[in-house]
Design a protein around this motif. Structure first.
Motif, PDB file in Angstrom:
ATOM      1  N   ALA A  24      20.966  84.963  23.252  1.00 44.88           N
ATOM      2  CA  ALA A  24      22.310  85.462  22.954  1.00 44.88           C
ATOM      3  C   ALA A  24      22.237  86.903  22.490  1.00 44.88           C
ATOM      4  CB  ALA A  24      22.968  84.595  21.872  1.00 44.88           C
ATOM      5  N   GLY A  25      23.360  87.604  22.654  1.00 44.83           N
ATOM      6  CA  GLY A  25      23.426  88.986  22.206  1.00 44.83           C
ATOM      7  C   GLY A  25      22.910  89.971  23.239  1.00 44.83           C
ATOM      8  N   PRO A  26      22.964  91.247  22.904  1.00 49.81           N
ATOM      9  CA  PRO A  26      22.575  92.294  23.849  1.00 49.81           C
ATOM     10  C   PRO A  26      21.067  92.511  23.894  1.00 49.81           C
ATOM     11  CG  PRO A  26      23.196  93.287  21.776  1.00 49.81           C
ATOM     12  CD  PRO A  26      23.417  91.809  21.607  1.00 49.81           C
ATOM     13  N   VAL A  27      20.629  93.198  24.923  1.00 50.53           N
ATOM     14  CA  VAL A  27      19.326  93.852  24.880  1.00 50.53           C
ATOM     15  C   VAL A  27      19.621  95.285  24.451  1.00 50.53           C
ATOM     16  CG1 VAL A  27      19.353  94.490  27.342  1.00 50.53           C
ATOM     17  CG2 VAL A  27      17.179  94.358  26.112  1.00 50.53           C
ATOM     18  N   THR A  28      18.835  95.801  23.530  1.00 49.82           N
ATOM     19  CA  THR A  28      19.131  97.089  22.905  1.00 49.82           C
ATOM     20  C   THR A  28      17.965  98.035  23.080  1.00 49.82           C
ATOM     21  OG1 THR A  28      20.501  95.976  21.261  1.00 49.82           O
ATOM     22  CG2 THR A  28      19.791  98.217  20.739  1.00 49.82           C
ATOM     23  N   LEU A 160      14.146 101.642  15.905  1.00 49.08           N
ATOM     24  CA  LEU A 160      15.589 101.855  15.991  1.00 49.08           C
ATOM     25  C   LEU A 160      16.255 100.794  16.859  1.00 49.08           C
ATOM     26  CD1 LEU A 160      15.923 105.743  16.251  1.00 49.08           C
ATOM     27  CD2 LEU A 160      16.005 104.287  14.225  1.00 49.08           C
ATOM     28  N   ALA A 161      15.648 100.472  17.989  1.00 46.92           N
ATOM     29  CA  ALA A 161      16.217  99.447  18.858  1.00 46.92           C
ATOM     30  C   ALA A 161      16.298  98.115  18.132  1.00 46.92           C
ATOM     31  CB  ALA A 161      15.379  99.311  20.130  1.00 46.92           C
ATOM     32  N   LYS A 162      15.234  97.760  17.434  1.00 44.40           N
ATOM     33  CA  LYS A 162      15.189  96.488  16.715  1.00 44.40           C
ATOM     34  C   LYS A 162      16.191  96.450  15.569  1.00 44.40           C
ATOM     35  CE  LYS A 162      13.525  92.535  15.163  1.00 44.40           C
ATOM     36  NZ  LYS A 162      14.047  91.284  15.736  1.00 44.40           N
ATOM     37  N   GLU A 167      21.278  94.439  13.296  1.00 43.32           N
ATOM     38  CA  GLU A 167      22.565  94.661  12.629  1.00 43.32           C
ATOM     39  C   GLU A 167      23.709  94.054  13.437  1.00 43.32           C
ATOM     40  OE1 GLU A 167      22.832  98.852  12.117  1.00 43.32           O
ATOM     41  OE2 GLU A 167      21.307  98.924  10.532  1.00 43.32           O
ATOM     42  N   TYR A 168      23.637  94.191  14.754  1.00 41.30           N
ATOM     43  CA  TYR A 168      24.666  93.608  15.620  1.00 41.30           C
ATOM     44  C   TYR A 168      24.650  92.085  15.512  1.00 41.30           C
ATOM     45  CZ  TYR A 168      27.290  92.363  19.809  1.00 41.30           C
ATOM     46  OH  TYR A 168      28.200  91.815  20.666  1.00 41.30           O
ATOM     47  N   MET A 169      23.457  91.478  15.542  1.00 39.25           N
ATOM     48  CA  MET A 169      23.354  90.026  15.465  1.00 39.25           C
ATOM     49  C   MET A 169      23.829  89.511  14.104  1.00 39.25           C
ATOM     50  SD  MET A 169      22.501  89.297  18.495  1.00 39.25           S
ATOM     51  CE  MET A 169      22.382  87.516  18.284  1.00 39.25           C
ATOM     52  N   TRP A 181      22.248  83.211  13.670  1.00 36.03           N
ATOM     53  CA  TRP A 181      21.735  84.446  14.279  1.00 36.03           C
ATOM     54  C   TRP A 181      21.264  85.452  13.235  1.00 36.03           C
ATOM     55  CZ3 TRP A 181      26.574  84.436  17.853  1.00 36.03           C
ATOM     56  CH2 TRP A 181      26.338  83.574  18.939  1.00 36.03           C
ATOM     57  N   LYS A 182      21.745  85.321  12.012  1.00 40.19           N
ATOM     58  CA  LYS A 182      21.286  86.212  10.943  1.00 40.19           C
ATOM     59  C   LYS A 182      19.784  86.068  10.725  1.00 40.19           C
ATOM     60  CE  LYS A 182      22.674  87.743   6.331  1.00 40.19           C
ATOM     61  NZ  LYS A 182      23.231  89.019   6.790  1.00 40.19           N
TER      62      LYS A 182
END
Length: 220
Positions: A24-28, A160-162, A167-169, A181-182
């Motif tokens: 779930a969520g984006p790839v960043t 930075l990506a991680k 933060e988004y998750m 997801w936290k």
């Protein structure tokens, strides 16, 4: 101590992604150019560092770099173009967002940064212009296996990506706390998959992924 740079170019950009294996969520992805004098002894591949250390390093990296950018590619686009293409596209977009155009690019992994560039027929997300494609194709680049544990700029990009993805998750966790997801950040933990089995899928899940083990079935 990680290497300062790979090439002889002074504006060398490092880029890396996070979240490729998540359900779930984006790839960043992030792209970053570090100054010649940059030094940070604790900097390393984000996977080798604790969450606490990554959070501490994030502002130090941002305040010391020449320029950086971060891009989320969301689950709808991942499902459309596949996770490998989405990972590359996230890095490509991050490079294009940099305030200073790099002279050289080093990429974590084994694929060149312009792989499949401009060939994606995506309906979701950004569509590259001809000028953007030409810009990326004309910057010399090198893919480096395990580059995030070898070069400062790739390690910085990985952090930075991680951190931005985490933060988004954490944010979308508040909307769907039952998936936790936290804690798991969308990765395929037993807890996450048990929650999918119990509650079904959300608008943030990657429908092109195997969300449950093969022996289980889920009406998607």
């Amino acid at each position: 101590m990680l290497n300062q740079r790979f090439s002889d170019f002074n504006l060398e950009c490092g880029t890396d992604e996070a979240g490729r294996g998540c359900l779930a969520g984006p790839v960043t992805a992030s792209a970053i150019i570090l100054p010649d004098e940059f030094q940070l002894d604790t900097l390393n591949d984000s996977k080798q560092l604790s969450e606490k250390v990554r959070k501490k390093l994030k502002p130090l990296i941002e305040n010391s770099c020449v320029t950086f950018a971060v891009t989320h590619i969301y689950n709808e686009e991942i499902d459309e173009i596949n996770i490998l293409n989405a990972s590359m596209k996230a890095m490509q977009e991050s490079i294009l967002k940099l305030k200073t155009t790099p002279n050289y690019i080093i990429v974590d992994g084994n694929r060149p940064i312009f792989s499949k560039l401009g060939l994606l027929k995506n309906k979701n997300g950004k569509v590259f212009t001809t000028e953007e494609i030409d810009l990326l194709k004309n910057i010399p680049n090198k893919s480096i296996i395990k580059g995030d544990s070898k070069y400062l700029s790739i390690a910085a990009a990985s952090i930075l990506a991680k951190t931005y993805r985490d933060e988004y998750m954490d944010k979308i966790h508040e909307e769907f706390p039952m998936y936790n997801w936290k804690k798991n950040k969308g990765y395929p933990t037993i807890e996450h998959r048990e929650a999918i089995k119990k509650y079904g899928v959300t608008k943030y899940h990657r429908m092109s992924f195997r969300l449950l083990p093969e022996q289980l079935t889920l009406d998607l």
